[in-house]
Design a protein around this motif. Sequence first.
Motif, PDB file in Angstrom:
ATOM      1  N   ILE A  95      10.900  42.156  20.687  1.00  7.29           N
ATOM      2  CA  ILE A  95      12.088  42.616  19.035  1.00  7.29           C
ATOM      3  C   ILE A  95      11.849  44.046  19.278  1.00  7.29           C
ATOM      4  CG2 ILE A  95      13.459  42.719  17.200  1.00  7.29           C
ATOM      5  CD1 ILE A  95      13.201  39.961  16.294  1.00  7.29           C
TER       6      ILE A  95
ATOM      7  N   ASN B 182       4.825  37.316  19.645  1.00  5.90           N
ATOM      8  CA  ASN B 182       5.841  36.720  18.811  1.00  5.90           C
ATOM      9  C   ASN B 182       7.564  36.627  19.642  1.00  5.90           C
ATOM     10  OD1 ASN B 182       7.390  35.247  16.313  1.00  5.90           O
ATOM     11  ND2 ASN B 182       6.813  37.448  15.288  1.00  5.90           N
TER      12      ASN B 182
ATOM     13  N   VAL C  73      11.148  35.624  21.146  1.00  3.42           N
ATOM     14  CA  VAL C  73      12.366  35.137  20.243  1.00  3.42           C
ATOM     15  C   VAL C  73      12.900  34.141  20.926  1.00  3.42           C
ATOM     16  CG1 VAL C  73      14.548  35.717  19.667  1.00  3.42           C
ATOM     17  CG2 VAL C  73      13.365  37.649  19.668  1.00  3.42           C
TER      18      VAL C  73
ATOM     19  N   TYR D 149       9.528  35.496  12.469  1.00  2.05           N
ATOM     20  CA  TYR D 149      10.113  36.528  13.295  1.00  2.05           C
ATOM     21  C   TYR D 149      10.265  38.329  12.731  1.00  2.05           C
ATOM     22  CZ  TYR D 149      12.494  33.502  15.866  1.00  2.05           C
ATOM     23  OH  TYR D 149      12.664  32.273  17.405  1.00  2.05           O
TER      24      TYR D 149
ATOM     25  N   ARG E 148       6.404  41.460  13.268  1.00  3.38           N
ATOM     26  CA  ARG E 148       6.504  42.228  14.781  1.00  3.38           C
ATOM     27  C   ARG E 148       5.282  42.926  14.504  1.00  3.38           C
ATOM     28  NH1 ARG E 148       9.330  39.418  15.801  1.00  3.38           N
ATOM     29  NH2 ARG E 148       9.261  39.677  17.712  1.00  3.38           N
TER      30      ARG E 148
END
Length: 502
Positions: free
Chosen positions: A201, A226, A228, A236, A239
């Motif tokens: 992200i 992590n 997506v 989520y 981070r």
Amino acid sequence: MSKYGFSLIIMILELGFVFGLFFYLGQVNQDLWIVFVFILTVATIFSIVNRSMTPESKVTWLLIAFVPVVGSLIYLMFGERRLSKKEMKQLEKMDSMKFREDNSYELRLRLKEQDKSVYGIIKSLLSMDHNADIYDGTSSRYFALGEDMYEALLADLKTAQKFIFLEYYIIEEGKMWNSILAILKEKVAQGVEVKLLYDDIGCMATLPGNYTRKLQALGIDAHKFNKVIPRMTVAYNNRDHRKILVIDGQIAYTGGINLADEYINHIQRFGHWKDGGVRLNGRAVKAFTRLFLMNWYINQGEISDFDQYHLDNMAVEGAGGLYVPYGSGPKPMYKAQVGKNVYQNIISQATDYVYITTPYLIIGYDLTEDIKNAAMRGVDVRILTPFIPDKRLIQLVTRGAYRDLMEAGVKIYEYQPGFVHSKNLIADDELAVVGTINFDYRSLVHHYENAVLMYQTPSLKEIKEDFEAMFRVSQEIHEGAIKNTWYQRLLKEIVQLFAPML
């Protein structure tokens, strides 16, 4: 359409399906549905009350839980991180690993005789982060600007002979990253092992979705942290905000500096970008090697032989001071809020001064009280934040915290030339923290973070000089200097209320 857009649509459809199905069942049998909703709401409230979390988070979730149906469903989906059986086994394996050095015990005993206050701070840190340890035999160099660290980093990368580890929240193609990538390609051709971990992200707007494939084709073992995928999950929210670079297990870099051009002022987005970082050489680099491999393991589900990466780590003779590199992260991966507790312990035991720089100031009641109490004891407490924000709403909330702190005697400064991104703290010419941990809920509660605690190291002088230089070009904020309209104050209070879960 990017994979992120596709994933977002799938997640929205999944969320809509869950809510739609629940309300459809209410139409089938309303009486039974009302009873079920009542039981679900009460069970949700009991779960929140009995759950171990900060008071601010608990109040926020209770407010949400009292909204019939919607509140309970939101809490079930987003309220608590639940580990799979595989993740639980991974966590147990990591907890079973002990990394304390043979000379660590002697260093702690010596420190206890020398300064019991600092000994207590470090002892608390070591009890919270089992990966952390106390090291001597390490030299450090502090960088007051990203562009200065960038030049040193390039020179060190060229000397790599065995491995290079990189873990960053943001990477963006441009002068900084492209020059680093060129060296990494050369090193891969020379047989150097290169591992790269970046947050999916964090790089959503800066790298193509398939960028890892491009890097892997170059021989770089690159992965997204992590990643997506089209699935609703509270994970989520956790981070990877760390910034770690390790070269041959001997040299490490950390601080607030990501691998993008604004961090070295090659481009300007919010005025002059003020950041900070530190270079370590010596024994303490072992901890950064392990920090990287721990997150690699969490992300990849595979663990390497840790010893192979620091067998040749050499002490730097004549280097003064002690170093404790450490990690911080979300529950249940970390059982305590390591970054927050370190800040609290230093602030609570300071006797002369505490200087803090942070881009965002969104903190809870207990940390706020510790800062205020230090000022009321007569400690010179100064907090420096940006004058030019990168997020205007967050600056509104940050400024909303000023008055309460200033009334207790805390001095607030805003850096006039631009945006301050460094996350540094120094106290009493004895202790300093340089790392990635902001004074906000995301860094203190939700993100994977890292920092290094330094005690009586030569670099403390450079850190203090940097603070003094920043104060000279900053404006001290006085009562009434920041005026907010009624709707700005209302917006600030709303954001502050929901900040613990954002």
